[in-house]
Design a protein around this motif. Structure first.
Motif, mmCIF file in Angstrom:
data_model
loop_
_atom_site.group_PDB
_atom_site.id
_atom_site.type_symbol
_atom_site.label_atom_id
_atom_site.label_comp_id
_atom_site.label_asym_id
_atom_site.label_seq_id
_atom_site.Cartn_x
_atom_site.Cartn_y
_atom_site.Cartn_z
ATOM 1 N N ALA A 1 44.018 24.159 33.535
ATOM 2 C CA ALA A 1 45.259 23.620 32.970
ATOM 3 C C ALA A 1 45.832 24.631 31.988
ATOM 4 C CB ALA A 1 44.983 22.298 32.259
ATOM 5 N N ILE A 2 47.154 24.623 31.894
ATOM 6 C CA ILE A 2 47.822 25.463 30.909
ATOM 7 C C ILE A 2 47.717 24.786 29.543
ATOM 8 C CG2 ILE A 2 49.403 26.480 32.597
ATOM 9 C CD1 ILE A 2 51.558 24.536 31.586
ATOM 10 N N PRO A 3 47.853 25.529 28.458
ATOM 11 C CA PRO A 3 47.835 24.902 27.129
ATOM 12 C C PRO A 3 49.023 23.953 26.956
ATOM 13 C CG PRO A 3 47.515 27.276 26.957
ATOM 14 C CD PRO A 3 47.903 26.992 28.382
ATOM 15 N N LEU A 4 48.861 22.958 26.111
ATOM 16 C CA LEU A 4 49.902 21.968 25.864
ATOM 17 C C LEU A 4 51.206 22.612 25.408
ATOM 18 C CD1 LEU A 4 50.932 19.071 25.604
ATOM 19 C CD2 LEU A 4 49.854 18.988 23.343
ATOM 20 N N VAL A 5 51.120 23.616 24.544
ATOM 21 C CA VAL A 5 52.326 24.290 24.048
ATOM 22 C C VAL A 5 53.122 24.878 25.208
ATOM 23 C CG1 VAL A 5 53.144 26.227 22.642
ATOM 24 C CG2 VAL A 5 51.284 24.786 21.819
ATOM 25 N N GLN A 6 52.445 25.445 26.150
ATOM 26 C CA GLN A 6 53.114 26.018 27.317
ATOM 27 C C GLN A 6 53.739 24.910 28.171
ATOM 28 O OE1 GLN A 6 50.613 28.746 29.428
ATOM 29 N NE2 GLN A 6 52.066 29.009 31.106
ATOM 30 N N ALA A 7 53.069 23.789 28.299
ATOM 31 C CA ALA A 7 53.617 22.664 29.062
ATOM 32 C C ALA A 7 54.872 22.113 28.389
ATOM 33 C CB ALA A 7 52.568 21.564 29.205
ATOM 34 N N GLN A 8 54.890 22.096 27.066
ATOM 35 C CA GLN A 8 56.058 21.589 26.346
ATOM 36 C C GLN A 8 57.280 22.473 26.580
ATOM 37 O OE1 GLN A 8 54.053 21.351 22.511
ATOM 38 N NE2 GLN A 8 54.486 19.150 22.476
ATOM 39 N N ARG A 9 57.058 23.747 26.830
ATOM 40 C CA ARG A 9 58.174 24.655 27.102
ATOM 41 C C ARG A 9 58.880 24.292 28.408
ATOM 42 N NH1 ARG A 9 54.555 29.586 25.956
ATOM 43 N NH2 ARG A 9 54.380 29.443 23.714
ATOM 44 N N ALA A 10 58.209 23.549 29.274
ATOM 45 C CA ALA A 10 58.798 23.147 30.551
ATOM 46 C C ALA A 10 59.873 22.076 30.372
ATOM 47 C CB ALA A 10 57.714 22.617 31.488
ATOM 48 N N LEU A 11 59.913 21.457 29.202
ATOM 49 C CA LEU A 11 60.912 20.422 28.968
ATOM 50 C C LEU A 11 62.308 21.028 28.977
ATOM 51 C CD1 LEU A 11 59.188 18.424 26.095
ATOM 52 C CD2 LEU A 11 59.416 17.739 28.478
ATOM 53 N N ARG A 12 63.196 20.419 29.710
ATOM 54 C CA ARG A 12 64.591 20.860 29.733
ATOM 55 C C ARG A 12 65.224 20.542 28.390
ATOM 56 N NH1 ARG A 12 65.060 17.806 35.210
ATOM 57 N NH2 ARG A 12 64.118 19.326 36.590
ATOM 58 N N PRO A 13 66.296 21.234 28.028
ATOM 59 C CA PRO A 13 66.934 20.980 26.730
ATOM 60 C C PRO A 13 67.275 19.510 26.504
ATOM 61 C CG PRO A 13 67.835 22.970 27.692
ATOM 62 C CD PRO A 13 66.921 22.365 28.728
ATOM 63 N N GLU A 14 67.695 18.806 27.557
ATOM 64 C CA GLU A 14 68.053 17.387 27.390
ATOM 65 C C GLU A 14 66.833 16.481 27.213
ATOM 66 O OE1 GLU A 14 68.197 18.131 31.923
ATOM 67 O OE2 GLU A 14 68.764 19.221 30.126
ATOM 68 N N HIS A 15 65.634 17.010 27.453
ATOM 69 C CA HIS A 15 64.407 16.230 27.297
ATOM 70 C C HIS A 15 63.598 16.642 26.075
ATOM 71 C CE1 HIS A 15 64.889 16.051 31.869
ATOM 72 N NE2 HIS A 15 65.377 14.945 31.364
ATOM 73 N N ARG A 16 64.093 17.610 25.342
ATOM 74 C CA ARG A 16 63.337 18.093 24.186
ATOM 75 C C ARG A 16 63.487 17.143 23.014
ATOM 76 N NH1 ARG A 16 64.533 24.241 25.182
ATOM 77 N NH2 ARG A 16 62.980 24.526 26.784
ATOM 78 N N GLY A 17 62.484 17.157 22.179
ATOM 79 C CA GLY A 17 62.476 16.318 20.990
ATOM 80 C C GLY A 17 61.086 16.356 20.395
ATOM 81 N N GLU A 18 60.732 15.322 19.690
ATOM 82 C CA GLU A 18 59.411 15.253 19.068
ATOM 83 C C GLU A 18 58.417 14.621 20.039
ATOM 84 O OE1 GLU A 18 57.161 13.349 15.194
ATOM 85 O OE2 GLU A 18 59.310 13.079 15.415
ATOM 86 N N VAL A 19 57.360 15.354 20.346
ATOM 87 C CA VAL A 19 56.290 14.823 21.198
ATOM 88 C C VAL A 19 55.403 13.967 20.301
ATOM 89 C CG1 VAL A 19 54.325 15.380 22.670
ATOM 90 C CG2 VAL A 19 56.397 16.788 22.757
ATOM 91 N N ILE A 20 55.375 12.670 20.575
ATOM 92 C CA ILE A 20 54.588 11.771 19.736
ATOM 93 C C ILE A 20 53.242 11.408 20.357
ATOM 94 C CG2 ILE A 20 56.565 10.845 18.487
ATOM 95 C CD1 ILE A 20 56.413 8.383 20.307
ATOM 96 N N ASN A 21 53.084 11.715 21.633
ATOM 97 C CA ASN A 21 51.798 11.469 22.293
ATOM 98 C C ASN A 21 51.689 12.432 23.471
ATOM 99 O OD1 ASN A 21 49.343 10.376 22.977
ATOM 100 N ND2 ASN A 21 50.173 8.545 23.933
ATOM 101 N N ALA A 22 50.517 13.024 23.626
ATOM 102 C CA ALA A 22 50.279 13.938 24.743
ATOM 103 C C ALA A 22 48.868 13.714 25.257
ATOM 104 C CB ALA A 22 50.452 15.383 24.290
ATOM 105 N N ARG A 23 48.759 13.546 26.567
ATOM 106 C CA ARG A 23 47.454 13.363 27.200
ATOM 107 C C ARG A 23 47.373 14.249 28.429
ATOM 108 N NH1 ARG A 23 47.363 7.314 28.617
ATOM 109 N NH2 ARG A 23 49.515 7.813 29.034
ATOM 110 N N LEU A 24 46.184 14.756 28.698
ATOM 111 C CA LEU A 24 45.923 15.506 29.920
ATOM 112 C C LEU A 24 45.101 14.589 30.811
ATOM 113 C CD1 LEU A 24 46.051 18.101 31.599
ATOM 114 C CD2 LEU A 24 44.025 18.903 30.366
#
Length: 100
Positions: free
Chosen positions: A41-64
């Motif tokens: 798996a890629i690191p979470l930070v790298q996965a967050q970069r996949a978010l499109r600008p319209e989907h970006r914001g504060e990640v309040i929960n993350a699970r793999l």
């Protein structure tokens, strides 16, 4: 008679829900570290970069989690405008899979 029907219905629901519930199993923190360290798996930070600008914001929960034979990140994101979104990202390549 009603008790027997209720029991049969409860059993049928439990059996039919079993495979659906078994398909998604989230990893523990230790399992996540191993999956990232071994390149599964890629690191979470790298996965967050996949978010499109319209989907970006504060990640309040993350699970793999394992969804069948695939690893996915399940993110709960509060967008800048206040909308709560559930985002699924392929943890092997960082591609956005689903936004709800």
């Amino acid at each position: 008679m009603i008790l027997a029907r209720t029991s049969a219905l409860a059993f049928a629901l439990a059996v039919s829900a079993g495979p659906a519930l078994a398909q998604m199993a989230c990893l523990s923190p230790a399992e996540r570290r191993v999956a990232v360290a071994e390149g599964e798996a890629i690191p979470l930070v790298q996965a967050q970069r996949a978010l499109r600008p319209e989907h970006r914001g504060e990640v309040i929960n993350a699970r793999l989690c394992r969804a069948g034979n695939q690893l996915v990140y399940l993110l709960t994101v509060v967008a800048r405008h206040g909308k709560v979104m559930r985002v699924r990202i392929d943890a092997t390549n960082g591609q956005l899979v689903q936004v709800r």
